[in-house]
Design an enzyme around this catalytic site. Structure first.
Site, mmCIF file in Angstrom:
data_model
loop_
_atom_site.group_PDB
_atom_site.id
_atom_site.type_symbol
_atom_site.label_atom_id
_atom_site.label_comp_id
_atom_site.label_asym_id
_atom_site.label_seq_id
_atom_site.Cartn_x
_atom_site.Cartn_y
_atom_site.Cartn_z
ATOM 1 N N LYS A 159 1.907 -5.570 -2.007
ATOM 2 C CA LYS A 159 1.208 -4.539 -1.196
ATOM 3 C C LYS A 159 -0.330 -5.828 -1.045
ATOM 4 O O LYS A 159 -0.857 -5.831 -1.833
ATOM 5 C CB LYS A 159 1.232 -3.485 -1.757
ATOM 6 C CG LYS A 159 0.022 -2.907 -1.353
ATOM 7 C CD LYS A 159 0.212 -1.407 -1.824
ATOM 8 C CE LYS A 159 -1.388 0.081 -1.209
ATOM 9 N NZ LYS A 159 -0.777 1.157 -1.534
ATOM 10 N N LYS A 161 4.006 -4.422 2.154
ATOM 11 C CA LYS A 161 3.060 -3.469 3.012
ATOM 12 C C LYS A 161 2.066 -4.325 3.440
ATOM 13 O O LYS A 161 1.432 -4.950 2.614
ATOM 14 C CB LYS A 161 3.555 -2.546 2.622
ATOM 15 C CG LYS A 161 2.590 -1.052 2.843
ATOM 16 C CD LYS A 161 1.976 0.034 2.249
ATOM 17 C CE LYS A 161 0.918 1.315 2.731
ATOM 18 N NZ LYS A 161 0.452 1.971 2.151
HETATM 19 ZN ZN LIG Z 1 -3.619 4.178 -4.090
#
Ligand SMILES: [Zn+2]
Length: 349
Positions: A221, A274
């Site tokens: 992420k 992501k």
């Molecule tokens: Zn968070």
């Protein structure tokens, strides 16, 4: 082999032959998009009959539990097999009580959805930022030892030096995961980017007898500007600083693969990259290297850009939406979390 190359080349070879009609194009299409690949994100808030549109994400709403159930039923009827839940709690504090309490907003929603549509897969996002008064994904402290008690006892001055305390945060993430699984969530999905969270969550789930609950890890992420609209949707903007000390630096592909490798070693059943479209190379590299189901999150900023340009008449929304989802599939993600889930499912039907 010059001879073979000559045989293969124009005018013998004409790649346009297979592009002539939609039927031919469809027959030779390498990557296909189906609603079964999509996961519909839902933001759940207190109240009843609430359906409040997020200003920067037209078509995306904050729902009260009753409305979230209706939305889940609609998504399911369109062929979308899963939803992922984010919570906007009534109150926030320094230990994210709303994330792990048994009557938390996501716990209530999971119970209500599973009651109405047991076949819909409910994914529970596991993070603390929506439930922390400071909006960070972990416990914050200004100084002192890495224990939960100490961190809570010494909250940082908003202007001073602070640290997101890794190890104390794990305890709260594990507690949250167990609570969500007990409420009926089918898959827990940690999105916090603390080190060691997958192992901590797996251990806690197993100790609670929840050995069958899979973990979908937001493994890679990135600290991305594309999350902007989400923070409005989930009311999770950090009150000071940013998330760069725990989310990944956008320049790092090799580190992303290390993050993913560690999460798999710790017991992640599904891994995720992501955002999606700006990180297709990471998705492709992860697909190449790891043999686990791979998800990607087409984030709020990706959604908002398409919506905004379409509203201005600058792009064809439906075409760009499908093309962007197809690109994420082509890169190698088999599961796509997207705010376009319902609209895409309608088009693909
Ligand atoms: Zn968070």
């Amino acid at each position: 082999m010059p001879f073979a190359c000559a045989l293969m080349s124009f005018p013998t070879t004409r790649l346009r032959r297979l592009r002539r009609t939609e039927q031919l194009r469809c027959l030779v299409r390498e990557t296909r998009l189906t609603p079964e690949a999509l996961v519909h994100p839902l933001f759940v808030c207190p109240g009843e009959g609430v359906r409040k549109e997020v200003r920067s994400m037209p078509g995306v709403f904050n729902f009260s539990v009753d409305e979230a159930v209706k939305e889940a039923i609609e998504a399911h009827s369109l062929g979308v097999p899963a939803v992922v839940l984010f919570g906007l709690p009534e109150t926030k504090d320094e230990v994210a009580t709303g994330a792990w309490s048994d009557d938390g907003i996501v716990q209530q929603t999971a119970r209500a959805i599973k009651r109405e549509i047991p076949n819909l897969v409910v994914v529970g996002d596991v993070c603390l930022c929506e439930y922390m008064s400071h909006g960070h994904c972990g416990v914050v402290r200004s100084s002192g030892p890495q224990s939960l008690g100490a961190a809570v006892a010494h909250p940082p001055a908003a202007t001073g030096e602070y640290e997101i305390v890794n190890d104390a945060t794990l305890e709260l993430l594990a507690r949250t995961s167990v609570s969500l699984a007990r409420a009926g969530v089918d898959i827990v999905a940690p999105s916090d980017m603390m080190d060691g969270r997958v192992a901590a969550i797996r251990k806690a789930l197993d100790e609670a007898g929840l050995t069958n609950t899979p973990i979908l890890s937001y493994a890679a992420k990135f600290a991305s500007g594309f999350y902007g609209p989400f923070r409005e949707a989930a009311d999770s903007t950090p009150q000071f600083g940013d998330r760069r000390s725990y989310q990944m630096d956008p320049g790092n592909l090799r580190e992303a693969l290390r993050e993913i490798e560690l999460d798999i070693e710790e017991g992640a059943d599904i891994i995720m990259v992501k955002p999606a479209l700006p990180y297709l190379d990471v998705i492709a590299a992860a697909r190449e290297r790891f043999d686990v189901p791979l998800a990607a999150y087409q984030v709020s900023g990706e959604y908002a850009m398409i919506q905004a340009a379409a509203r201005n008449g600058w792009i064809d929304r439906d075409r760009v939406m499908i093309e962007s989802l197809l690109a994420i599939r082509r890169a190698g993600a088999s599961i796509i979390l997207t705010y376009h889930a319902k609209d895409a499912a309608r088009l693909l039907a």
